[in-house]
Structure formats: structure tokens, C-alpha cells
Design a protein around this motif. Structure first.
Motif, PDB file in Angstrom:
ATOM      1  N   TRP A 181       0.851  -1.204   0.000  1.00 33.88           N
ATOM      2  CA  TRP A 181       0.000   0.000   0.000  1.00 33.88           C
ATOM      3  C   TRP A 181       0.884   1.251   0.000  1.00 33.88           C
ATOM      4  O   TRP A 181       0.708   2.159  -0.824  1.00 33.88           O
ATOM      5  CB  TRP A 181      -0.911  -0.013   1.236  1.00 33.88           C
ATOM      6  CG  TRP A 181      -1.830   1.158   1.319  1.00 33.88           C
ATOM      7  CD1 TRP A 181      -1.485   2.479   1.372  1.00 33.88           C
ATOM      8  CD2 TRP A 181      -3.267   1.128   1.312  1.00 33.88           C
ATOM      9  NE1 TRP A 181      -2.598   3.261   1.410  1.00 33.88           N
ATOM     10  CE2 TRP A 181      -3.708   2.469   1.380  1.00 33.88           C
ATOM     11  CE3 TRP A 181      -4.212   0.098   1.277  1.00 33.88           C
ATOM     12  CZ2 TRP A 181      -5.057   2.794   1.406  1.00 33.88           C
ATOM     13  CZ3 TRP A 181      -5.556   0.432   1.306  1.00 33.88           C
ATOM     14  CH2 TRP A 181      -5.975   1.768   1.360  1.00 33.88           C
ATOM     15  N   SER A 182       1.843   1.263   0.922  1.00 29.45           N
ATOM     16  CA  SER A 182       2.705   2.441   1.066  1.00 29.45           C
ATOM     17  C   SER A 182       3.501   2.700  -0.207  1.00 29.45           C
ATOM     18  O   SER A 182       3.638   3.843  -0.647  1.00 29.45           O
ATOM     19  CB  SER A 182       3.656   2.242   2.243  1.00 29.45           C
ATOM     20  OG  SER A 182       2.923   2.014   3.432  1.00 29.45           O
ATOM     21  N   ALA A 183       4.042   1.622  -0.785  1.00 19.85           N
ATOM     22  CA  ALA A 183       4.858   1.778  -1.996  1.00 19.85           C
ATOM     23  C   ALA A 183       4.006   2.284  -3.153  1.00 19.85           C
ATOM     24  O   ALA A 183       4.421   3.155  -3.909  1.00 19.85           O
ATOM     25  CB  ALA A 183       5.510   0.440  -2.360  1.00 19.85           C
ATOM     26  N   CYS A 184       2.808   1.738  -3.279  1.00 17.27           N
ATOM     27  CA  CYS A 184       1.925   2.149  -4.373  1.00 17.27           C
ATOM     28  C   CYS A 184       1.559   3.624  -4.219  1.00 17.27           C
ATOM     29  O   CYS A 184       1.581   4.394  -5.176  1.00 17.27           O
ATOM     30  CB  CYS A 184       0.678   1.268  -4.384  1.00 17.27           C
ATOM     31  SG  CYS A 184      -0.429   1.575  -5.773  1.00 17.27           S
ATOM     32  N   ALA A 185       1.265   4.026  -2.994  1.00 16.72           N
ATOM     33  CA  ALA A 185       0.852   5.409  -2.752  1.00 16.72           C
ATOM     34  C   ALA A 185       2.000   6.384  -2.998  1.00 16.72           C
ATOM     35  O   ALA A 185       1.774   7.529  -3.399  1.00 16.72           O
ATOM     36  CB  ALA A 185       0.336   5.542  -1.319  1.00 16.72           C
ATOM     37  N   ALA A 186       3.224   5.931  -2.766  1.00 13.08           N
ATOM     38  CA  ALA A 186       4.367   6.834  -2.892  1.00 13.08           C
ATOM     39  C   ALA A 186       4.970   6.837  -4.297  1.00 13.08           C
ATOM     40  O   ALA A 186       5.842   7.654  -4.593  1.00 13.08           O
ATOM     41  CB  ALA A 186       5.452   6.439  -1.886  1.00 13.08           C
ATOM     42  N   ALA A 187       4.519   5.919  -5.138  1.00 13.23           N
ATOM     43  CA  ALA A 187       5.128   5.807  -6.471  1.00 13.23           C
ATOM     44  C   ALA A 187       4.647   6.936  -7.366  1.00 13.23           C
ATOM     45  O   ALA A 187       3.473   7.283  -7.377  1.00 13.23           O
ATOM     46  CB  ALA A 187       4.782   4.464  -7.093  1.00 13.23           C
ATOM     47  N   ALA A 200      14.626  -4.490  -4.364  1.00 11.69           N
ATOM     48  CA  ALA A 200      13.769  -4.054  -3.261  1.00 11.69           C
ATOM     49  C   ALA A 200      13.006  -5.263  -2.736  1.00 11.69           C
ATOM     50  O   ALA A 200      12.828  -6.254  -3.448  1.00 11.69           O
ATOM     51  CB  ALA A 200      12.790  -2.998  -3.753  1.00 11.69           C
ATOM     52  N   HIS A 201      12.545  -5.158  -1.505  1.00 10.25           N
ATOM     53  CA  HIS A 201      11.731  -6.242  -0.963  1.00 10.25           C
ATOM     54  C   HIS A 201      10.473  -6.409  -1.819  1.00 10.25           C
ATOM     55  O   HIS A 201       9.934  -5.441  -2.362  1.00 10.25           O
ATOM     56  CB  HIS A 201      11.370  -5.964   0.499  1.00 10.25           C
ATOM     57  CG  HIS A 201      12.481  -6.327   1.431  1.00 10.25           C
ATOM     58  ND1 HIS A 201      12.867  -7.633   1.622  1.00 10.25           N
ATOM     59  CD2 HIS A 201      13.309  -5.575   2.196  1.00 10.25           C
ATOM     60  CE1 HIS A 201      13.880  -7.661   2.482  1.00 10.25           C
ATOM     61  NE2 HIS A 201      14.173  -6.431   2.840  1.00 10.25           N
ATOM     62  N   HIS A 202      10.009  -7.653  -1.890  1.00  8.98           N
ATOM     63  CA  HIS A 202       8.930  -7.989  -2.818  1.00  8.98           C
ATOM     64  C   HIS A 202       7.678  -7.124  -2.662  1.00  8.98           C
ATOM     65  O   HIS A 202       7.126  -6.661  -3.661  1.00  8.98           O
ATOM     66  CB  HIS A 202       8.589  -9.474  -2.684  1.00  8.98           C
ATOM     67  CG  HIS A 202       7.523  -9.921  -3.626  1.00  8.98           C
ATOM     68  ND1 HIS A 202       6.245 -10.188  -3.207  1.00  8.98           N
ATOM     69  CD2 HIS A 202       7.527 -10.104  -4.962  1.00  8.98           C
ATOM     70  CE1 HIS A 202       5.508 -10.536  -4.261  1.00  8.98           C
ATOM     71  NE2 HIS A 202       6.258 -10.500  -5.325  1.00  8.98           N
ATOM     72  N   PRO A 203       7.193  -6.871  -1.431  1.00  8.80           N
ATOM     73  CA  PRO A 203       5.975  -6.062  -1.322  1.00  8.80           C
ATOM     74  C   PRO A 203       6.147  -4.647  -1.873  1.00  8.80           C
ATOM     75  O   PRO A 203       5.192  -4.068  -2.396  1.00  8.80           O
ATOM     76  CB  PRO A 203       5.704  -6.028   0.184  1.00  8.80           C
ATOM     77  CG  PRO A 203       6.450  -7.179   0.748  1.00  8.80           C
ATOM     78  CD  PRO A 203       7.656  -7.349  -0.121  1.00  8.80           C
ATOM     79  N   ILE A 204       7.357  -4.113  -1.759  1.00  7.00           N
ATOM     80  CA  ILE A 204       7.603  -2.769  -2.284  1.00  7.00           C
ATOM     81  C   ILE A 204       7.608  -2.802  -3.807  1.00  7.00           C
ATOM     82  O   ILE A 204       6.986  -1.969  -4.475  1.00  7.00           O
ATOM     83  CB  ILE A 204       8.934  -2.224  -1.728  1.00  7.00           C
ATOM     84  CG1 ILE A 204       8.796  -2.065  -0.212  1.00  7.00           C
ATOM     85  CG2 ILE A 204       9.306  -0.903  -2.389  1.00  7.00           C
ATOM     86  CD1 ILE A 204      10.087  -1.805   0.499  1.00  7.00           C
ATOM     87  N   ALA A 205       8.293  -3.793  -4.365  1.00  5.58           N
ATOM     88  CA  ALA A 205       8.275  -3.969  -5.820  1.00  5.58           C
ATOM     89  C   ALA A 205       6.838  -4.152  -6.305  1.00  5.58           C
ATOM     90  O   ALA A 205       6.436  -3.586  -7.328  1.00  5.58           O
ATOM     91  CB  ALA A 205       9.126  -5.180  -6.199  1.00  5.58           C
ATOM     92  N   LEU A 206       6.075  -4.911  -5.545  1.00  3.84           N
ATOM     93  CA  LEU A 206       4.687  -5.173  -5.942  1.00  3.84           C
ATOM     94  C   LEU A 206       3.864  -3.884  -5.899  1.00  3.84           C
ATOM     95  O   LEU A 206       3.055  -3.617  -6.797  1.00  3.84           O
ATOM     96  CB  LEU A 206       4.091  -6.235  -5.009  1.00  3.84           C
ATOM     97  CG  LEU A 206       2.698  -6.766  -5.322  1.00  3.84           C
ATOM     98  CD1 LEU A 206       2.611  -7.298  -6.742  1.00  3.84           C
ATOM     99  CD2 LEU A 206       2.314  -7.865  -4.328  1.00  3.84           C
ATOM    100  N   GLY A 207       4.075  -3.082  -4.871  1.00  2.00           N
ATOM    101  CA  GLY A 207       3.341  -1.826  -4.759  1.00  2.00           C
ATOM    102  C   GLY A 207       3.644  -0.879  -5.903  1.00  2.00           C
ATOM    103  O   GLY A 207       2.732  -0.274  -6.479  1.00  2.00           O
ATOM    104  N   VAL A 208       4.909  -0.767  -6.253  1.00  2.00           N
ATOM    105  CA  VAL A 208       5.297   0.143  -7.336  1.00  2.00           C
ATOM    106  C   VAL A 208       4.819  -0.414  -8.680  1.00  2.00           C
ATOM    107  O   VAL A 208       4.315   0.326  -9.526  1.00  2.00           O
ATOM    108  CB  VAL A 208       6.824   0.368  -7.328  1.00  2.00           C
ATOM    109  CG1 VAL A 208       7.234   1.247  -8.500  1.00  2.00           C
ATOM    110  CG2 VAL A 208       7.259   1.007  -6.016  1.00  2.00           C
ATOM    111  N   ALA A 209       4.951  -1.738  -8.855  1.00  3.56           N
ATOM    112  CA  ALA A 209       4.460  -2.355 -10.093  1.00  3.56           C
ATOM    113  C   ALA A 209       2.955  -2.156 -10.214  1.00  3.56           C
ATOM    114  O   ALA A 209       2.434  -1.894 -11.307  1.00  3.56           O
ATOM    115  CB  ALA A 209       4.810  -3.841 -10.118  1.00  3.56           C
ATOM    116  N   ALA A 210       2.252  -2.250  -9.084  1.00  5.59           N
ATOM    117  CA  ALA A 210       0.801  -2.067  -9.102  1.00  5.59           C
ATOM    118  C   ALA A 210       0.454  -0.655  -9.546  1.00  5.59           C
ATOM    119  O   ALA A 210      -0.465  -0.446 -10.352  1.00  5.59           O
ATOM    120  CB  ALA A 210       0.225  -2.352  -7.714  1.00  5.59           C
TER     121      ALA A 210
END
Lengths: 283, 225
Positions: A96-102, A189-199
């Protein structure tokens, strides 16, 4: 024979006596399709066929099967519930955090949250508000992820999957956000962060990114158990369908307050897995 | 933030990198033996890297390391989660990562061999992973195998039929295998080997050398991307 002339009426339903209506549901007015926004990206990211290396990770399930901790659908259901409530919850919050910050250029700049706008002035804060430089934000969030994964084996598996996902996502959804992440966290990057940015690159919302993280935190382990124990795949999908994904997803604002639910059993399984001579899965 | 970062393409266009050669085939046909033989024959003249896709643990990688035919650091093992064909065809991410890791650490390389885990006759490499591929059979699987075809047998750039020394013992007719293979492969090459007797698999090594030479010729002059 004039194919067009004979087939055209059938397409409108006139030939079968059906009224030429365009509303087969009986609902008045056009259907509300706004809920579809971002869904195609979510489906692609959550699909186990996404070519990003996830198929070779069992999330501790292989070791749990080997030691007998998982021997049937009931054990597996308990394992997956625990995984979702701990690793899944943390992954969802990070995604969530990564997606919001991308930052994705295709959105107007005014719609992108500026992580520097609300600078609290506290340089020691690790929240987005305290990120003094945009180039630091991915390193900061990655450090937050690092601090939440106790087992070195799990950290390695998470970074490996993150690196492979970024590599794959960069080609599927070319975007500045993914390029920045790859540049700023070059070892993966850790997988959840990669996933958030990819999302985000795939057009998803933070909530959808979190759902993808929660869902994929258990699907790999479930599939691994099917392969290793020969469990009935339909039974296992029933287990997956009954898991409370929504309950581990929450809106995130402050990186320093991200959840940190630990699962010592998962940490131990990951460490034992790396020391096991015969293994089929990477983790 | 400036947007003028490197426009980096990961697409496997082939420029500025080694030829990627896939070696696939059923369990026990001699894929690892062929990989070792190629390292033995080509190691002195080419800069090599090897990626193995072990089904269990690091058996194949360990075999190659013990064989002493290549610097052990130049061998990387990829785990495939019960699905060796998935790792070379449907989800090649881990293999691409391993190949690129070798190129980053030891590059420039001339040839990276990706050896698949032992699988069945339908296994083939994705073009996104392997530029060329060899399919390895052995005579003890029966001389009907080439006739049965399958994507590996019919479409591989080279079909290797190994363990010819066993043919008399298992009643395999090499003439039949050769004729059937030629028929289903529409003229693509087939080589018969006995790697136990020819430790360098010299006919295959010669074929691979030719590939590397033409790859170099095609991809060293321009950078299209």
C-alpha cells in the motif's frame, strides 16, 4: 452466398424473435463500470502465471511439509491463516505504502502525493513526511521492510522476488516509478515494495496493491503444498477462498507506524529450508 | 527529479551479450554430461558461464563443479519448484536473472549454457531465455522416441542422440533413429554421441563453436536499442 446479409440480423437477435434490446439484465440505464479501474492490473499481478519467478517460492511450505507440520488441508489452512495474518499483513501494508508513494508520469503531477510537501522537519523520521530527498524514499521504505523480516533467509527470498518482479514489470508496464526503484535499490527491493510500485505502474490503487500482496502471500505456499503432498487442488482453493484477505488490509499513512507482525515459526522454517539438502523450492 | 535516466531495455535483443544456449531433454539422457563436455572442449577458447536448473538441491551444479571443467564461480544453480519446464518456458525470470548475474560478474562472455532440469518430450526453452537450443535424447529410451516427436525433438536447433555405445545392449537401431529424426525435423541437424567415450563431445562442440562465431558476427557491430 452473401454471408453478411444472412448473419447480420442474427447478431441483433431479430432473427430469433428476441427484442433488439441492449440491456439483458433488465436494469435501467447503463451499468456502473467505475469499479473496474485498476482491476486488469490487479488480475495480472496476482496471477500465478505472472513471469516473475514466484512459482519457485513456497513461503516456508516446503519445509513445513517436509517436517510434517503440514500434512493435509486442515494443517495447510492453519498455516495459511497464520501466514496471512503476519507476513501477509505486513506485505499488504508495505505494498500500500509503496503504491501510494510511487510517481507515475501518466497521472497529472497534481494528483501525485508529494512526499516532501508535508515535511515535518524531523530528519530522523522514517515516514514519507520526513523523507528529505525523493531519491531516499525507496531506500527508506525498503529499510522499513528489512526491519520487519527477522530471518535472513526470508529477507533474501523477498529481495530475490522483488528484483525479479521489477525486472519483469519494467517490461510489461514501462514507467519512471519502476526505473527509480530499480536504480535506488539496485540489489532488489523487498517484494511487497516492488509489488506496490508495479501495481501503481499497472494502474492499480494502493488498496488493490495491498490486496495483491495479501493474496500472493498465501497462494505460492498453497500451490507448493498441492505439488508436494498431492492435495486435492479444489479443496485447497476452497481454503484460499475462505481466507480473510480484507481483514489484513488497512490504509497506511505513516511509514514508522507500519505493522510489524512477526511469525517466528515462518522465520525458523525459512532458515531450516536453506539448510535442507534436498529442496525443490527456492524458499 | 529529472527524467533523463538511462533508457534501459531488458529485451533480449542480443546486442552486446553472450549467446544463450539451452540444453534440454529427458531425465538421464546426458544433459549435464554434455554441458561438462562442452565446457571441456570450448573452455580453452571461449568465455563461458553455466546455469543449471536442478530438480532437487544442486546435484547438477555440484557434478559440474567436481568435474573441474569450469571455474566453479561461473556455475549458478536455479531452483524450479517442482516444475522444470516452467522455469525455462513459462516463467523464465529466475533463469534470466542468473544469466545476467553471470554476465555482470564475469562479462563479457561468449556463451552461457542454460541446462534445464530433466523433463519430458514436450519441454522447450522460451525464446526469451535461449537464443538456440539443443535437445538431448539417449538410445536407451528406445529407438521410437525420435518418431514420437514432440516440440523438443522436432524444433530444437540441434538434436543430440547420446549413449550410442549402449545401442547394441538395448536393441536400439541407430539407422531407424536417424531416419525418423530426419523426417520429423525437416532437415535440422542431428548428431549421435557417446559422451562416455568422447569426453569432449567434439561434434557438438564444433556445432556450438559455429553458432558462437556467427552470433558474434551478427551482434557485435551495431547497437540497435
Amino acid at each position: 452466398m452473401d454471408v453478411t446479409a444472412t448473419e447480420a440480423p442474427a447478431l441483433t437477435g431479430a432473427a430469433s424473435g428476441m427484442p433488439p434490446t441492449t440491456d439483458l439484465t433488465g436494469q435501467p440505464g447503463p451499468a456502473d463500470l467505475t469499479g473496474l479501474t485498476g482491476l486488469s492490473g490487479l488480475l495480472l499481478l496476482a496471477d500465478s502465471r505472472l513471469p516473475a519467478g514466484g512459482h519457485a517460492h513456497s513461503g516456508g511450505a516446503e519445509e513445513a511439509c517436509r517436517t510434517g507440520a503440514i500434512s493435509g488441508p486442515e494443517d495447510l489452512a492453519r498455516f495459511l491463516r497464520g501466514r496471512l495474518a503476519t507476513a501477509g499483513r505486513v506485505a499488504a501494508a508495505l505494498a500500500w505504502s509503496a503504491c501510494a508513494a510511487a510517481h507515475v508520469p501518466k497521472f497529472p503531477d497534481t494528483e501525485v502525493p508529494d512526499i516532501r510537501a508535508a515535511d515535518s522537519g524531523d530528519p530522523t523520521s522514517t515516514g514519507p513526511a520526513g523523507a528529505a530527498d525523493a531519491a531516499d524514499k525507496w531506500r527508506l521504505l525498503d529499510a522499513e521492510a528489512d526491519a520487519r523480516i527477522a530471518s535472513p533467509a526470508q529477507r533474501l527470498a523477498s529481495r530475490t522476488q522483488g528484483r525479479l518482479l521489477v525486472r519483469t514489470a519494467k517490461r510489461i508496464w514501462p514507467s519512471r516509478a519502476l526505473e527509480e526503484l530499480a536504480r535506488d535499490v539496485p540489489d532488489g527491493a523487498h517484494h511487497p515494495i516492488a509489488l506496490g510500485v508495479a501495481a501503481r505502474a499497472a494502474g492499480c490503487t494502493p488498496a488493490q496493491a495491498a490486496m495483491a500482496a495479501a493474496y500472493t502471500s498465501v497462494t505460492g505456499a498453497a500451490t507448493a503444498a498441492v505439488r508436494l503432498l498431492g492435495l486435492d487442488p479444489v479443496t485447497v482453493h476452497r481454503v484460499l477462498a475462505d481466507l480473510p484477505y480484507d481483514s489484513v488490509i488497512a490504509e497506511q499513512h505513516d511509514w514508522s507506524a507500519l505493522p510489524a507482525h512477526a511469525a517466528p515459526a515462518l522465520d525458523l522454517l525459512a532458515e531450516q529450508h536453506l539448510r535442507t539438502e534436498v529442496r525443490l523450492f527456492v524458499s | 527529479m529529472s527524467a533523463n535516466h538511462d533508457d534501459h531495455h531488458d529485451a533480449p535483443d542480443g546486442h552486446g551479450r553472450a549467446l544463450r544456449l539451452g540444453i534440454g531433454g529427458p531425465v538421464g539422457s546426458g544433459k549435464t554430461a554434455l554441458t561438462a563436455a562442452l565446457c571441456r572442449s570450448l573452455g580453452p577458447s571461449l568465455r563461458l558461464g553455466v546455469v543449471t536448473n536442478d530438480i532437487y538441491t544442486t546435484e547438477d551444479a555440484d557434478f559440474l563443479r567436481r568435474a573441474g571443467v569450469i571455474d566453479p564461480d561461473r556455475i549458478l544453480a536455479v531452483q524450479t519448484g517442482c516444475c522444470p519446464h516452467t522455469a525455462i518456458r513459462d516463467d523464465i525470470a529466475a533463469n534470466i536473472d542468473a544469466v545476467e548475474t553471470l554476465e555482470e560478474r564475469f562479462g563479457p562472455l561468449d556463451l552461457v549454457i542454460v541446462e534445464s532440469g530433466g523433463d519430458n518430450l514436450t519441454a522447450t526453452f522460451s525464446r526469451g531465455l535461449a537464443d538456440r537450443q539443443i535437445f538431448v535424447l539417449d538410445v536407451s529410451g528406445g529407438d521410437k522416441v525420435p518418431r514420437k516427436g514432440g516440440p523438443g525433438v522436432t524444433s530444437a536447433d540441434l538434436l543430440v542422440v547420446n549413449k550410442t555405445d549402449l545401442a547394441p545392449m538395448v536393441g536400439a537401431d541407430l539407422t531407424v533413429m536417424s531416419r525418423d529424426a530426419a523426417a520429423v525435423r525437416e532437415g535440422k541437424p542431428v548428431l549421435f554421441t557417446s559422451i562416455r567415450e568422447d569426453k569432449g563431445a567434439h561434434s557438438v562442440a564444433e556445432w556450438v563453436s559455429g553458432l558462437v562465431e556467427s552470433w558474434r558476427h551478427q551482434h557485435s557491430h551495431s547497437h540497435l536499442s
